[in-house]
Design an enzyme around this catalytic site. Structure first.
Site, short mmCIF file in Angstrom:
data_model
loop_
_atom_site.label_atom_id
_atom_site.label_comp_id
_atom_site.label_asym_id
_atom_site.label_seq_id
_atom_site.Cartn_x
_atom_site.Cartn_y
_atom_site.Cartn_z
N HIS A 155 1.20 -9.14 4.76
CA HIS A 155 0.02 -8.28 4.59
C HIS A 155 -0.40 -8.36 3.12
O HIS A 155 -0.34 -7.39 2.37
CB HIS A 155 0.35 -6.84 5.02
CG HIS A 155 -0.87 -6.00 5.33
ND1 HIS A 155 -1.03 -5.32 6.52
CD2 HIS A 155 -1.97 -5.71 4.59
CE1 HIS A 155 -2.19 -4.65 6.51
NE2 HIS A 155 -2.78 -4.87 5.34
N ASN A 196 -7.63 -6.13 14.55
CA ASN A 196 -8.04 -5.01 13.69
C ASN A 196 -9.54 -4.85 13.79
O ASN A 196 -10.28 -5.82 13.61
CB ASN A 196 -7.68 -5.27 12.22
CG ASN A 196 -6.19 -5.19 11.95
OD1 ASN A 196 -5.39 -4.90 12.85
ND2 ASN A 196 -5.81 -5.45 10.71
N HIS A 217 -1.60 -5.26 -12.86
CA HIS A 217 -1.02 -5.08 -14.20
C HIS A 217 -1.87 -5.78 -15.26
O HIS A 217 -2.06 -5.26 -16.35
CB HIS A 217 0.42 -5.59 -14.24
CG HIS A 217 1.35 -4.77 -13.39
ND1 HIS A 217 2.56 -5.24 -12.93
CD2 HIS A 217 1.23 -3.51 -12.92
CE1 HIS A 217 3.15 -4.30 -12.20
NE2 HIS A 217 2.36 -3.25 -12.18
N TYR A 230 -12.83 -2.06 12.82
CA TYR A 230 -13.27 -0.79 12.22
C TYR A 230 -14.74 -0.49 12.50
O TYR A 230 -15.11 0.66 12.66
CB TYR A 230 -13.06 -0.82 10.70
CG TYR A 230 -11.61 -0.72 10.27
CD1 TYR A 230 -10.79 -1.85 10.24
CD2 TYR A 230 -11.06 0.50 9.91
CE1 TYR A 230 -9.47 -1.76 9.85
CE2 TYR A 230 -9.72 0.59 9.51
CZ TYR A 230 -8.94 -0.53 9.48
OH TYR A 230 -7.62 -0.44 9.10
N ASN A 270 -1.58 -10.60 8.66
CA ASN A 270 -2.60 -9.58 8.78
C ASN A 270 -3.92 -10.13 8.25
O ASN A 270 -4.03 -10.46 7.07
CB ASN A 270 -2.24 -8.33 7.98
CG ASN A 270 -3.32 -7.26 8.12
OD1 ASN A 270 -3.51 -6.72 9.20
ND2 ASN A 270 -4.04 -6.98 7.03
N GLU A 271 -4.89 -10.25 9.15
CA GLU A 271 -6.28 -10.54 8.78
C GLU A 271 -6.46 -11.82 7.97
O GLU A 271 -6.88 -11.77 6.80
CB GLU A 271 -6.88 -9.36 8.00
CG GLU A 271 -6.81 -8.06 8.78
CD GLU A 271 -7.59 -6.92 8.11
OE1 GLU A 271 -7.91 -7.04 6.93
OE2 GLU A 271 -7.87 -5.93 8.81
N GLN A 307 0.80 -1.22 0.00
CA GLN A 307 0.00 0.00 0.00
C GLN A 307 0.84 1.28 0.00
O GLN A 307 0.33 2.34 -0.34
CB GLN A 307 -0.96 -0.01 1.20
CG GLN A 307 -1.99 -1.12 1.10
CD GLN A 307 -2.96 -1.13 2.28
OE1 GLN A 307 -2.70 -1.79 3.26
NE2 GLN A 307 -4.05 -0.40 2.19
N GLU A 326 -5.05 -2.23 14.17
CA GLU A 326 -5.63 -1.28 13.21
C GLU A 326 -6.98 -0.81 13.71
O GLU A 326 -7.76 -1.59 14.26
CB GLU A 326 -5.87 -1.93 11.82
CG GLU A 326 -4.65 -2.08 10.96
CD GLU A 326 -4.97 -2.70 9.60
OE1 GLU A 326 -6.07 -2.47 9.05
OE2 GLU A 326 -4.10 -3.43 9.10
N ASP A 330 2.42 0.49 -8.06
CA ASP A 330 3.77 0.57 -8.64
C ASP A 330 4.63 1.63 -7.96
O ASP A 330 5.82 1.44 -7.76
CB ASP A 330 3.69 0.88 -10.15
CG ASP A 330 3.19 -0.32 -10.94
OD1 ASP A 330 2.86 -1.35 -10.33
OD2 ASP A 330 3.14 -0.22 -12.19
N ARG A 347 3.94 0.22 13.01
CA ARG A 347 3.62 -1.10 12.45
C ARG A 347 3.69 -1.01 10.93
O ARG A 347 2.95 -0.25 10.32
CB ARG A 347 2.21 -1.54 12.88
CG ARG A 347 1.80 -2.83 12.22
CD ARG A 347 0.41 -3.33 12.63
NE ARG A 347 0.14 -4.55 11.90
CZ ARG A 347 -0.96 -4.78 11.18
NH1 ARG A 347 -1.94 -3.90 11.13
NH2 ARG A 347 -1.09 -5.91 10.51
#
Ligand code: GOI
Length: 497
Positions: free
Chosen positions: A141, A328, A58, A330, A185-186, A38, A397, A71, A96
């Site tokens: 991740h 995590n 891509h 939200y 992660n997750e 990310q 998170e 990219d 993190r």
């Protein structure tokens, strides 16, 4: 005077008035998070191999909302020093971030280690430590090396061993300085979004089958990494290893027994799927999960359960493989019971059989799935406390989506609400939460949403080749919380002033 300075002045002034509010414990840690794909960019820089997100974006640019990719992203491959300056300014205890597997091992396998990849993470880690910031490192991740996808990806049980090889190399290379490791992660997103719903790379659609195969490999891969650390590295390096699981809070939509049961089933079959094997006393998948999938599989005429079983040894190997519970969180959902006919197509959703809705009264964000429900965090933390004997929890998170405004009062309000709920969980309910992490340090590549949604405390100008970073109001706000260890109660009033 700049707007952000004005805001911080108002925040400080109001602390004079509301200075008595409850405080976070002395050793409580605050941080921010990012992930390699990310933010890093440098997708093929100095020896990096291709991963499944490179391949997906891509080959199918249209898969991402704005047809963009990672990219270049925030170009942290080059601008990592600026990132550390921002972290320093925020005064966080820890940062993190995740390692790009294919930057370190371009083929995914341990046959060749890319020196420039290693140098990149060494530079970043050393710069963090120089500035008194602890690195908290996620090994995975979501950016699986493409060659490991070519052999099927996570549903292939052999990946557990290849993950262990990679983890071992990371411990060996960086473990003298990195003391907190997150294996995955997750997992629910890796297996559900990646192998069931086809939303994330590699976009497979095998709900109710491929996701459970994926899950079995992931749990074993996590446990392998945990045990190799325990055996070979913990004695000298003395760090901690955990896993980060994402969870919603499932609130029963009504107080009818069947909806209360449905909400509990939802918790057990999405969070419990991962947490029960690792954190419960008995280990293995939750009973309700084994029973439901087993019975349905029989009714569907499968020769055995679609949920692949663990051996007794595997159950014991996975059970207890943690030093902390990474969480995590939200948002929350209202959950009610749903009857799905036995002859409906096989899916994880059919196995769980619940209807998920959101209360129209909940405050929205720029992401459809993210509503502002602070009390959901408190209930979730209490559920984890009760279910798994109050393990040390690191919130790895929590954050809010908007469209990128610098005066991001929506994010400020979200943080205020969730941190207040967290304080209550710690001080009033005795939940054993040790750390809080805000997603994210800066705006970044939001997977399928591309750059359309923003979660950052810092704005990033993605049309500027220098990818300039600018602090938002929420950065000031979070910094103030970190420095005072308390939360301003009446923020709206202050801002109206
Ligand atoms: C983090 O995951 C992640 O770790 C970070 O990398 C990331 O940057 C951060 O999130 C911010 O995104 C409306 C079944 C639309 C299929 C409602 C059920 C789409 C798809 C509700 C339920 C939900 C945070 C996507 C955890 C996955 C986003 C989990 C948050 C897609 C929906 C759904 C919906 C559904 N979730 N993820 N989705």
């Amino acid at each position: 005077m700049e707007m952000s300075h004005l805001i911080s002045l108002l925040i400080l002034l109001s602390f004079e008035t509301f200075g008595d509010s409850l405080r976070f414990p002395k050793n409580f840690k605050f941080g921010v998070a990012t992930a390699s794909y990310q933010i890093e960019g440098g997708w093929n820089a100095s020896g990096k191999g291709e991963n499944i997100w490179d391949r997906l974006t891509h080959e199918h640019p249209d898969w991402v909302k704005d047809h963009q990719n990672g990219d270049v992203a925030c170009d942290s491959y080059h601008l990592w020093k600026q990132d550390v300056e921002m972290l320093k300014y925020l005064n966080v205890t820890f940062y993190r971030f995740s390692l790009s597997w294919s930057r370190i091992l371009p083929s995914g396998f341990s046959n060749y280690i890319n020196p420039d990849g290693v140098r990149y993470y060494n530079d970043l880690i050393n710069e963090l430590l120089k500035n008194g910031i602890e690195p908290m490192v996620t090994l995975y991740h979501w950016d699986l090396p493409q060659p490991l996808q070519e052999v099927g990806g996570w549903p292939n049980p052999l990946l557990a061993k290849y993950f262990e090889d990679y983890a071992k190399i990371a411990f060996e290379l960086f473990g003298d300085r990195v003391k907190t490791w997150i294996t995955f992660n997750e997992p629910p997103e890796v297996c559900e979004s990646g192998y069931a719903e086809g939303a994330n790379a590699p976009c497979y659609k095998s709900s109710g089958i491929g996701d459970y195969m994926c899950g079995k490999t992931l749990l074993l891969a996590h446990a392998r990494a945990y045990h190799i650390y325990d055996k070979l590295y913990r004695p000298k390096q003395k760090g901690k290893v955990g896993i980060t699981i994402d969870a919603i809070w499932a609130e029963p939509k009504t107080n009818r027994i069947k909806d209360i049961k449905a909400a509990e089933r939802q918790m057990q079959m999405d969070l419990g799927w991962w947490a029960h094997p690792i954190f419960s006393k008995s280990g293995d998948y939750p009973e309700i999960m084994k029973n439901r999938i087993g019975n349905l599989s029989k009714a569907e005429n499968f020769s055995s359960s679609r949920l692949p079983q663990f051996t007794e040894n595997e159950i014991r190997f996975i059970q207890g493989s943690f030093d902390f519970f990474g969480l995590n969180h939200y948002s929350s959902w209202l959950v009610s019971d749903l009857k799905i006919p036995v002859n409906a197509p096989v899916s994880h959703w059919k196995d769980v059989s619940v209807l998920m809705q959101q209360d129209p009264k909940w405050k929205p964000s720029a992401a459809t799935w993210l509503k502002v429900v602070p009390w959901g965090l408190r209930k979730l933390l209490n559920w984890i406390k009760k279910e798994y004997n109050n393990p040390p929890v690191y919130i790895t998170e929590n954050g809010f989506a908007d469209f990128g405004e610098l005066n991001d009062f929506g994010r400020l309000d979200y943080l205020k609400g969730y941190l207040n709920a967290l304080l209550k969980a710690i001080l009033l309910d005795g939940c054993n939460v040790k750390a809080y992490t805000c997603w994210s340090l800066m705006d970044n590549m939001e997977w399928r949403d591309g750059y359309t949604l923003k979660f950052g405390l810092y704005y990033v100008n993605f049309t500027n080749p220098k990818r300039t970073r600018t602090e938002k109001a929420s950065a000031e706000f979070y910094k103030t919380i970190i420095e005072t260890r308390t939360i301003l109660e009446d923020l709206e009033q202050v801002i109206v002033l």
